[in-house]
Design a protein around this motif. Sequence first.
Motif, mmCIF file in Angstrom:
data_model
loop_
_atom_site.group_PDB
_atom_site.id
_atom_site.type_symbol
_atom_site.label_atom_id
_atom_site.label_comp_id
_atom_site.label_asym_id
_atom_site.label_seq_id
_atom_site.Cartn_x
_atom_site.Cartn_y
_atom_site.Cartn_z
ATOM 1 N N THR A 1 32.744 5.969 -22.974
ATOM 2 C CA THR A 1 33.281 5.603 -24.291
ATOM 3 C C THR A 1 34.791 5.478 -24.227
ATOM 4 O O THR A 1 35.372 4.531 -24.767
ATOM 5 N N LEU A 2 35.441 6.427 -23.565
ATOM 6 C CA LEU A 2 36.894 6.388 -23.428
ATOM 7 C C LEU A 2 37.333 5.147 -22.656
ATOM 8 O O LEU A 2 38.352 4.528 -22.988
ATOM 9 N N GLN A 3 36.561 4.768 -21.655
ATOM 10 C CA GLN A 3 36.872 3.572 -20.868
ATOM 11 C C GLN A 3 36.792 2.313 -21.717
ATOM 12 O O GLN A 3 37.681 1.449 -21.670
ATOM 13 N N VAL A 4 35.742 2.216 -22.531
ATOM 14 C CA VAL A 4 35.575 1.060 -23.419
ATOM 15 C C VAL A 4 36.702 1.014 -24.445
ATOM 16 O O VAL A 4 37.286 -0.046 -24.713
ATOM 17 N N LEU A 5 37.023 2.175 -25.018
ATOM 18 C CA LEU A 5 38.111 2.237 -25.989
ATOM 19 C C LEU A 5 39.435 1.832 -25.350
ATOM 20 O O LEU A 5 40.262 1.164 -25.978
ATOM 21 N N GLY A 6 39.630 2.239 -24.098
ATOM 22 C CA GLY A 6 40.857 1.885 -23.387
ATOM 23 C C GLY A 6 40.992 0.385 -23.184
ATOM 24 O O GLY A 6 42.088 -0.177 -23.312
ATOM 25 N N ASN A 7 39.873 -0.280 -22.871
ATOM 26 C CA ASN A 7 39.907 -1.729 -22.701
ATOM 27 C C ASN A 7 40.284 -2.430 -24.001
ATOM 28 O O ASN A 7 41.020 -3.424 -24.000
ATOM 29 N N ALA A 8 39.773 -1.905 -25.110
ATOM 30 C CA ALA A 8 40.063 -2.515 -26.410
ATOM 31 C C ALA A 8 41.457 -2.142 -26.905
ATOM 32 O O ALA A 8 42.091 -2.915 -27.632
ATOM 33 N N LYS A 9 41.932 -0.959 -26.513
ATOM 34 C CA LYS A 9 43.223 -0.475 -27.000
ATOM 35 C C LYS A 9 44.370 -1.413 -26.650
ATOM 36 O O LYS A 9 45.265 -1.666 -27.466
ATOM 37 N N GLY A 10 44.351 -1.937 -25.427
ATOM 38 C CA GLY A 10 45.417 -2.846 -25.006
ATOM 39 C C GLY A 10 45.507 -4.066 -25.902
ATOM 40 O O GLY A 10 46.604 -4.474 -26.314
ATOM 41 N N ALA A 11 44.354 -4.648 -26.228
ATOM 42 C CA ALA A 11 44.338 -5.837 -27.088
ATOM 43 C C ALA A 11 44.845 -5.506 -28.489
ATOM 44 O O ALA A 11 45.628 -6.278 -29.083
ATOM 45 N N VAL A 12 44.434 -4.357 -29.018
ATOM 46 C CA VAL A 12 44.889 -3.948 -30.354
ATOM 47 C C VAL A 12 46.399 -3.711 -30.341
ATOM 48 O O VAL A 12 47.110 -4.126 -31.269
ATOM 49 N N ALA A 13 46.901 -3.052 -29.291
ATOM 50 C CA ALA A 13 48.338 -2.788 -29.179
ATOM 51 C C ALA A 13 49.138 -4.086 -29.119
ATOM 52 O O ALA A 13 50.216 -4.193 -29.722
ATOM 53 N N VAL A 14 48.615 -5.077 -28.410
ATOM 54 C CA VAL A 14 49.293 -6.376 -28.308
ATOM 55 C C VAL A 14 49.401 -7.023 -29.682
ATOM 56 O O VAL A 14 50.478 -7.484 -30.094
ATOM 57 N N VAL A 15 48.301 -7.065 -30.414
ATOM 58 C CA VAL A 15 48.285 -7.708 -31.738
ATOM 59 C C VAL A 15 49.232 -6.987 -32.693
ATOM 60 O O VAL A 15 50.052 -7.622 -33.381
ATOM 61 N N VAL A 16 49.159 -5.647 -32.719
ATOM 62 C CA VAL A 16 50.007 -4.874 -33.628
ATOM 63 C C VAL A 16 51.482 -5.034 -33.273
ATOM 64 O O VAL A 16 52.338 -5.206 -34.156
#
Length: 352
Positions: A302-317
Motif C-alpha cells: 500500500t505504501l508503495q502504491v501511495l508513493g507512486n501516486a504521491k509524486g504525481a500529486v506533488a507535481v500538480v500541487v
Amino acid sequence: MLFHHSSSSPPIIKRKKSPSFNWGPHIRHKMPNNELSAMNRHRDKPIPRKGLAFTVGLVTSWYFSNIGVLLLNKFLLSNYGFKYPIFLTTCHMAACSVLSYIALVWFRVAPLQTVRSRVQFCKIAALSFVFCGSVVSGNISLRFLPVSFNQAVGATTPFFTAVFAFVMTAKREAWVTYATLIPVVTGVVIASGGEPSFHLFGFIMCIGATAARALKTVLQGILLSNEGEKLNSMNLLLYMAPVAVVLLLPATLFMEENVVGKTIALAREDFKIIWYLLFNSCLAYFVNLTNFLVTKHTSPLTLQVLGNAKGAVAVVVSVLIFRNPVTVTGMLGYSVTVAGVILYSEAKKRNK
C-alpha cells in the motif's frame, strides 16, 4: 468449577452474555455447530467504519506530511529566500531527535529497541552519514529546480537501488526487472530535455540525493542484516537523528557563514520565519511517523502504491502553487518514468 460428564446427555454450560468471554478449548469443542458458524461469521465481518475512517485519516496525513514538507522546503529555500539548506536539514534532524523520543518513550507508538554494541552504533552512524548526504543534497536541489522536475529525478530511486545491490551484494534480478528500468531512466532524459527551468548544479544535487537514498537502503540491508541488530524505522530514526545533528552542526556553521545570526536577523524583520522552521521541522518528522504507521496498519505494498501516486500529486500541487512553467515534453518524460517505476514494482513482486 468441575463438570461431570454423562454418557447419556451433553453437559449444560451456562455462558456469560459478554461477547468478550474467552471460551477455553475444553469447552469450545462441545459448542453446537450452528453457534460455531455464527462465531466464524462474526469474525469474518468487514472492517468497521471506525477502522476504515482511521485508515483514511492516516493515509491523508501521510499525503499531507510528505507533500507539505516538500512544498514548504521549496518555498523557504527558493521563494522566501532562506538560502541555508544545511541549517534547514539540521533543524529537521533536531526535531526528529526530540519527537522520536517522545513518540517511542511516552506514546509508545512502537516497542523501544536498544543499541546493543559499539559495532551496531558505528553501523547506525554510517547510515546516518549517508542519510544526511541524501537530505542535504535534496534540499539544495530544491533551491535551483522546480518540484515537478525534482520529483521526476527522484523517481529513479529503483534504478540506483538495483545498481548498488548488484555492485555491493552481487544480487541479481530477473532480466524482466532490469528491462523495466529502461523507461525509468529514459523518462528522466526526456524530462531533462523538456525542462525550461533546468539547472545543471541543481540536477547534479538531485541525482546525488536520489543515489544516496538508494545507497542507504542497500547499506541498511547489509549492515543491519543480523537479527539481533535489526531496528524498525522509528527506532532507527531515534538513533540516526542525533548523530545527524552532530554531523550537520559543524557543517552548517562552517559552510553557511553566520547562519544563526542571519536567521535571528531575519526573524526580527519577519517573525513568521521561526514558525515556518518549526512547522517544517515537525512535518519532516511526521513524514517518517506516517510512513511507519501506514505500513503498520495497511501493508508495504500500500505504501508503495501511495508513493507512486504521491509524486504525481506533488507535481500538480506544486505547479498550481508556484506556477513554474511545464512543457508537454517534460510531462511526457515524467509519465514515462512513473510508468517504469510501476512496471519495476510489479516485476519485483512477481519474481519474489
